[in-house]
Scaffold this active site. Structure first.
Site, PDB file in Angstrom:
ATOM      1  N   PHE A  83       0.458  -1.556  -0.288  1.00  0.00           N
ATOM      2  CA  PHE A  83      -0.281  -0.196   0.020  1.00  0.00           C
ATOM      3  C   PHE A  83       0.392   1.157   0.036  1.00  0.00           C
ATOM      4  CE2 PHE A  83      -2.278   2.992   2.057  1.00  0.00           C
ATOM      5  CZ  PHE A  83      -3.707   3.004   1.520  1.00  0.00           C
ATOM      6  N   ASN A 178      -2.522   1.467  11.248  1.00  0.00           N
ATOM      7  CA  ASN A 178      -3.667   2.381  10.391  1.00  0.00           C
ATOM      8  C   ASN A 178      -3.561   0.795   8.962  1.00  0.00           C
ATOM      9  OD1 ASN A 178      -4.732   4.017   7.091  1.00  0.00           O
ATOM     10  ND2 ASN A 178      -2.330   3.605   6.724  1.00  0.00           N
ATOM     11  N   PRO A 179      -5.170   0.256   9.232  1.00  0.00           N
ATOM     12  CA  PRO A 179      -6.059  -0.896   9.326  1.00  0.00           C
ATOM     13  C   PRO A 179      -6.133  -1.367   7.159  1.00  0.00           C
ATOM     14  CG  PRO A 179      -7.367  -0.089  10.322  1.00  0.00           C
ATOM     15  CD  PRO A 179      -6.551   0.895  10.480  1.00  0.00           C
TER      16      PRO A 179
END
Length: 271
Positions: A83, A178-179
């Site tokens: 990500f 920060n899932p």
């Protein structure tokens, strides 16, 4: 430059001029602010610039083309399988840095590229930072980024596993996460849909499937008085603080907005 900006704008790129300038600066190996001093590109530079713009027109993330993503004072290596860290996450990292005393033990769950963990290690002087990531592809990027930071320990693990980090129960000063939190089915830009790993973006039907076990794990890991910070979707401005309160092991639950005024992360203190 004008034609590149026009092509990027026509492709729906949100910041066409900025992206064109960043790519030009990358090709020239100079800071973006020095572009005003450049009269023209040499043929080989123009060819490379044109090729990069063509890739960006296809909505390949700018950071993938550069090979790095800027995050606070860091340049993180990123690419397929991890990500790309977002500027809004710098707010959670800043909060974490403010709440990390020298020598503290910090755990960063769903660490991805390591943006939060490494920012804390870089700026706060913790004694130990444990960066946890499940994805093998993301772990490769995380390990690469963490190499210059001896205080950072990279650990493969699933944050939904109740037995994760059993040896640290009640001993952690700061837990961060920060899932994946975007509700399933939410429309996202092509850069996200086609290049960010879905498991790092989407968090189940309501976006909270990972947040719930993260809250329980944070409560187990934190020492009394330790703090937790969790980033969330802008639709979760009430839901995540309420989940923290409902757990019963936290006090000082606080909701935080991003710079656009949208709900972005929640923090709390372990009782």
């Amino acid at each position: 430059m004008a034609s590149a900006v026009a092509d990027l704008a026509a492709a729906g790129v949100a910041s066409p001029r900025v992206d064109a300038e960043v790519l030009a600066a990358h090709v020239l190996g100079i800071p973006r602010g020095r572009l005003l001093l450049v009269d023209s590109l040499r043929p080989e530079e123009l060819s490379r610039f044109t090729a990069l713009v063509a890739e960006r027109v296809k909505r390949i993330p700018l950071q993938h083309l550069l090979g790095t993503a800027a995050f606070r004072h860091l340049e993180l290596q990123v690419g397929d399988g991890v990500f790309v860290p977002r500027p809004e996450t710098e707010l959670l990292a800043g909060w974490a840095i403010e709440h990390t005393r020298p020598g503290a033990t910090v755990v960063d769950l769903c660490s991805g590229s390591g943006a939060i963990a490494l920012a804390v290690a870089d700026e706060a002087g913790p004694g130990r930072v444990v960066a946890v990531e499940r994805s093998p592809a993301a772990l490769a990027w995380l390990r690469r980024n963490a190499e210059p930071y001896p205080a950072v320990e990279v650990l493969p693990g699933d944050v939904t596993d109740p037995g994760l980090l059993a040896g640290l129960r009640g001993r952690v000063d700061v837990v961060l996460c920060n899932p994946p939190y975007v509700p399933d089915g939410t429309a996202v830009p092509p850069e996200v849909a086609e290049h960010d790993p879905a498991e790092a973006v989407f968090g189940g039907p309501d976006g909270l499937e990972v947040v719930r076990p993260v809250i329980a794990l944070a409560a187990a890991l934190l020492r009394p008085g330790g703090v937790v910070g969790i980033e969330h979707d802008d639709v979760h401005g009430e839901a995540v603080p309420e989940l923290l309160r409902a757990d019963g092991r936290f006090t000082a639950v606080t909701a935080h907005d991003d710079l656009t005024g949208r709900p972005r992360y929640a923090t709390a203190r372990r009782t």
